[in-house]
Scaffold this motif. Structure first.
Motif, PDB file in Angstrom:
ATOM      1  N   UNK A 125       0.573  -1.031   0.120  1.00 37.40           N
ATOM      2  CA  UNK A 125       0.352   0.082  -0.171  1.00 37.40           C
ATOM      3  C   UNK A 125       0.862   1.237  -0.062  1.00 37.40           C
ATOM      4  N   UNK A 126       1.751   1.428   1.030  1.00 38.00           N
ATOM      5  CA  UNK A 126       3.241   2.482   0.791  1.00 38.00           C
ATOM      6  C   UNK A 126       1.728   3.589   1.497  1.00 38.00           C
ATOM      7  N   UNK A 127       1.967   3.542   2.176  1.00 41.01           N
ATOM      8  CA  UNK A 127       1.070   4.538   2.938  1.00 41.01           C
ATOM      9  C   UNK A 127       2.595   6.006   3.449  1.00 41.01           C
ATOM     10  N   UNK A 128       1.454   6.738   4.198  1.00 36.83           N
ATOM     11  CA  UNK A 128       3.138   7.649   4.303  1.00 36.83           C
ATOM     12  C   UNK A 128       3.511   7.654   5.871  1.00 36.83           C
ATOM     13  N   UNK A 129       2.809   7.224   6.472  1.00 31.86           N
ATOM     14  CA  UNK A 129       2.998   6.649   7.847  1.00 31.86           C
ATOM     15  C   UNK A 129       2.742   5.463   7.822  1.00 31.86           C
ATOM     16  N   UNK A 130       3.213   4.452   9.256  1.00 31.57           N
ATOM     17  CA  UNK A 130       1.950   3.314   9.915  1.00 31.57           C
ATOM     18  C   UNK A 130       3.135   2.502  11.119  1.00 31.57           C
ATOM     19  N   UNK A 131       2.599   1.949  12.060  1.00 32.79           N
ATOM     20  CA  UNK A 131       2.241   2.278  13.180  1.00 32.79           C
ATOM     21  C   UNK A 131       3.424   1.907  13.512  1.00 32.79           C
ATOM     22  N   UNK A 132       3.828   1.741  14.879  1.00 33.26           N
ATOM     23  CA  UNK A 132       5.365   0.706  15.192  1.00 33.26           C
ATOM     24  C   UNK A 132       4.951   0.082  16.986  1.00 33.26           C
ATOM     25  N   UNK A 133       4.096  -0.607  16.922  1.00 31.20           N
ATOM     26  CA  UNK A 133       3.757  -0.471  18.146  1.00 31.20           C
ATOM     27  C   UNK A 133       5.182  -1.098  19.359  1.00 31.20           C
ATOM     28  N   UNK A 134       5.237  -0.023  20.397  1.00 29.19           N
ATOM     29  CA  UNK A 134       6.956   0.000  20.756  1.00 29.19           C
ATOM     30  C   UNK A 134       6.433  -1.461  22.016  1.00 29.19           C
ATOM     31  N   UNK A 135       6.525  -2.363  22.099  1.00 29.99           N
ATOM     32  CA  UNK A 135       6.627  -3.184  23.569  1.00 29.99           C
ATOM     33  C   UNK A 135       5.530  -3.965  23.474  1.00 29.99           C
ATOM     34  N   UNK A 136       5.850  -4.672  24.070  1.00 26.30           N
ATOM     35  CA  UNK A 136       5.316  -5.935  24.496  1.00 26.30           C
ATOM     36  C   UNK A 136       4.110  -5.699  25.679  1.00 26.30           C
ATOM     37  N   UNK A 137       3.003  -6.028  25.778  1.00 30.62           N
ATOM     38  CA  UNK A 137       2.465  -5.626  27.618  1.00 30.62           C
ATOM     39  C   UNK A 137       0.878  -6.845  27.509  1.00 30.62           C
ATOM     40  N   UNK A 138       0.615  -6.754  28.745  1.00 31.68           N
ATOM     41  CA  UNK A 138      -0.693  -7.504  28.936  1.00 31.68           C
ATOM     42  C   UNK A 138      -1.723  -6.684  28.869  1.00 31.68           C
ATOM     43  N   UNK A 139      -2.476  -6.745  27.373  1.00 34.51           N
ATOM     44  CA  UNK A 139      -3.858  -6.345  26.698  1.00 34.51           C
ATOM     45  C   UNK A 139      -4.531  -6.404  27.384  1.00 34.51           C
ATOM     46  N   UNK A 140      -5.558  -5.589  27.809  1.00 34.90           N
ATOM     47  CA  UNK A 140      -7.230  -5.872  27.742  1.00 34.90           C
ATOM     48  C   UNK A 140      -6.868  -7.438  29.426  1.00 34.90           C
ATOM     49  N   UNK A 141      -7.693  -7.793  28.801  1.00 37.54           N
ATOM     50  CA  UNK A 141      -8.212  -9.560  30.162  1.00 37.54           C
ATOM     51  C   UNK A 141      -7.949 -10.085  29.394  1.00 37.54           C
ATOM     52  N   UNK A 142      -8.130 -11.342  30.163  1.00 34.37           N
ATOM     53  CA  UNK A 142      -7.714 -12.986  30.060  1.00 34.37           C
ATOM     54  C   UNK A 142      -6.733 -13.245  29.847  1.00 34.37           C
ATOM     55  N   UNK A 143      -5.985 -14.042  28.839  1.00 37.13           N
ATOM     56  CA  UNK A 143      -4.749 -14.426  28.372  1.00 37.13           C
ATOM     57  C   UNK A 143      -3.688 -13.490  27.216  1.00 37.13           C
ATOM     58  N   UNK A 144      -4.267 -12.774  26.683  1.00 37.69           N
ATOM     59  CA  UNK A 144      -3.825 -12.046  25.730  1.00 37.69           C
ATOM     60  C   UNK A 144      -2.269 -10.835  25.862  1.00 37.69           C
ATOM     61  N   UNK A 145      -1.651 -11.475  25.401  1.00 39.59           N
ATOM     62  CA  UNK A 145       0.078 -10.582  25.022  1.00 39.59           C
ATOM     63  C   UNK A 145      -0.170  -9.757  24.329  1.00 39.59           C
ATOM     64  N   UNK A 146      -0.485  -9.132  23.935  1.00 36.71           N
ATOM     65  CA  UNK A 146       0.802  -8.341  22.849  1.00 36.71           C
ATOM     66  C   UNK A 146       2.025  -8.648  22.565  1.00 36.71           C
ATOM     67  N   UNK A 147       2.137  -9.010  21.847  1.00 42.82           N
ATOM     68  CA  UNK A 147       4.415  -9.369  21.532  1.00 42.82           C
ATOM     69  C   UNK A 147       4.656  -8.719  20.270  1.00 42.82           C
ATOM     70  N   UNK A 148       5.746  -7.928  20.851  1.00 40.12           N
ATOM     71  CA  UNK A 148       6.441  -7.343  20.458  1.00 40.12           C
ATOM     72  C   UNK A 148       8.272  -7.461  20.648  1.00 40.12           C
ATOM     73  N   UNK A 149       8.669  -8.561  20.320  1.00 35.64           N
ATOM     74  CA  UNK A 149      10.592  -8.347  20.819  1.00 35.64           C
ATOM     75  C   UNK A 149      10.542  -7.982  20.329  1.00 35.64           C
ATOM     76  N   UNK A 150      11.797  -6.953  21.011  1.00 34.85           N
ATOM     77  CA  UNK A 150      12.703  -6.255  20.264  1.00 34.85           C
ATOM     78  C   UNK A 150      13.659  -6.902  19.371  1.00 34.85           C
ATOM     79  N   UNK A 151      14.025  -7.857  19.096  1.00 32.79           N
ATOM     80  CA  UNK A 151      14.189  -8.086  17.643  1.00 32.79           C
ATOM     81  C   UNK A 151      13.543  -8.478  16.958  1.00 32.79           C
ATOM     82  N   UNK A 152      12.137  -7.985  17.231  1.00 27.93           N
ATOM     83  CA  UNK A 152      10.908  -8.288  16.110  1.00 27.93           C
ATOM     84  C   UNK A 152      10.811  -6.309  15.640  1.00 27.93           C
ATOM     85  N   UNK A 153      11.442  -6.007  16.768  1.00 27.22           N
ATOM     86  CA  UNK A 153      11.018  -3.767  16.705  1.00 27.22           C
ATOM     87  C   UNK A 153      12.205  -3.491  16.375  1.00 27.22           C
ATOM     88  N   UNK A 154      13.034  -4.014  15.951  1.00 26.03           N
ATOM     89  CA  UNK A 154      14.530  -3.239  15.189  1.00 26.03           C
ATOM     90  C   UNK A 154      13.866  -3.863  14.205  1.00 26.03           C
TER      91      UNK A 154
END
Length: 299
Positions: A125-154
């Motif tokens: 799509x080649x947008x002008x901006x795209x997001x980079x979620x800069x970390x891992x965290x317990x996200x909201x409820x239950x057993x969901x973890x938003x996963x963004x490791x340092x290696x992946x982010x780099x």
């Protein structure tokens, strides 16, 4: 900390998100046609940037389908109203454990893929901006973890920089901001640096003003930042963000209501934010000024 109000403000509208909100309000867009129309509606109301996710047109569930992103992109670019496209690259990091006692096998709703696949729709799509979620965290409820490791982010930061798309660094807590500075120090993200302070998302940074100002105080002075909060405090944050020196984000990804009990459209949320900003004595800037400020390449 001295008052450093922003007098030249741009508004980002996050038009749909991926939360289970499409079943809650008929105004939440699902199809590419609806999402593109929502971006144009936001632009006409005063937004300079549209932040885009896509959904399954039939179910409203979150999707990573490249063809849906491409259709949204094409429709927005063919419209007669200009807006900067900011497409999420945060999908594909959903780690959902089986249960407390039996975390493995992972739940079938897990969506965990490699960095290149997470970036593939950006290349298409080649947008002008795209997001980079800069970390891992317990996200909201239950057993969901938003996963963004340092290696992946780099890896993803390098892909964005090499491709020529401006990363919008999404920080949900102070450690994410700390790592964002590391990415910049390593040369993986280039100036001008753009960061989004995401407040009140369980279980990241709470949206109280003390925490917010701690985050703001940690943003380097030569970076550009925006901020938002979710839910009932979302429409208070345009004032807080501008007063702290930042820019504004609103939209149906973050908040469904324009007033108590009154479902909003994206355009109504942008209009309300415009009124807040202008009544504070600041000026709303448009997409061309944002491109100059952030050194964006219009596609």
């Amino acid at each position: 900390m001295p008052l450093a109000m922003n007098r030249e403000v741009f508004i980002t509208c996050a038009v749909t998100g991926v939360g289970d909100t499409a079943s809650m309000s008929r105004h939440v867009p699902r199809s590419p046609k609806e999402i593109a129309a929502a971006a144009v509606e936001a632009a006409k109301a005063g937004a300079a940037v549209a932040h885009v996710h896509v959904r399954d047109p039939e179910t409203g569930a979150p999707s990573r389908r490249n063809d849906l992103y491409k259709e949204v992109t094409d429709r927005v670019r063919q419209a007669d109203t200009d807006i900067v496209l900011n497409i999420t690259a945060g999908m594909g990091g959903d780690l959902i454990f089986g249960s407390v006692e039996r975390p493995f096998p992972l739940a079938p709703t897990t969506d965990l893929v490699g960095a290149s696949e997470r970036f593939s729709h950006i290349v298409e799509c080649a947008p002008e901006i795209c997001t980079l979620d800069c970390g891992t965290m317990n996200f909201n409820l239950g057993d969901y973890v938003m996963t963004n490791t340092p290696s992946t982010l780099r890896a993803m930061a390098k892909m964005m920089t090499d491709f020529g798309v401006r990363p919008e660094i999404e920080v949900f807590d102070t450690g994410h901001l700390w790592f964002a500075k590391q990415l910049v120090e390593e040369g993986l993200i280039e100036d001008p640096v753009l960061v989004q302070l995401c407040m009140g998302v369980p279980w990241g940074a709470p949206n109280d003003l003390n925490t917010f100002m701690a985050m703001v105080s940690s943003v380097p002075p030569d970076w550009t930042f925006s901020a938002f909060a979710i839910g009932r405090d979302a429409m208070a944050y345009p004032a807080a963000a501008v007063l702290a020196g930042g820019n504004v984000r609103v939209g149906l990804e973050d908040n469904l209501y324009v007033a108590k009990g009154q479902f909003a459209t994206n355009g109504q949320l942008v209009e309300k934010a415009v009124n807040v900003v202008e009544n504070m004595g600041a000026r709303i800037i448009g997409p061309e000024e944002v491109r100059r400020k952030l050194k964006l390449t219009k596609r």
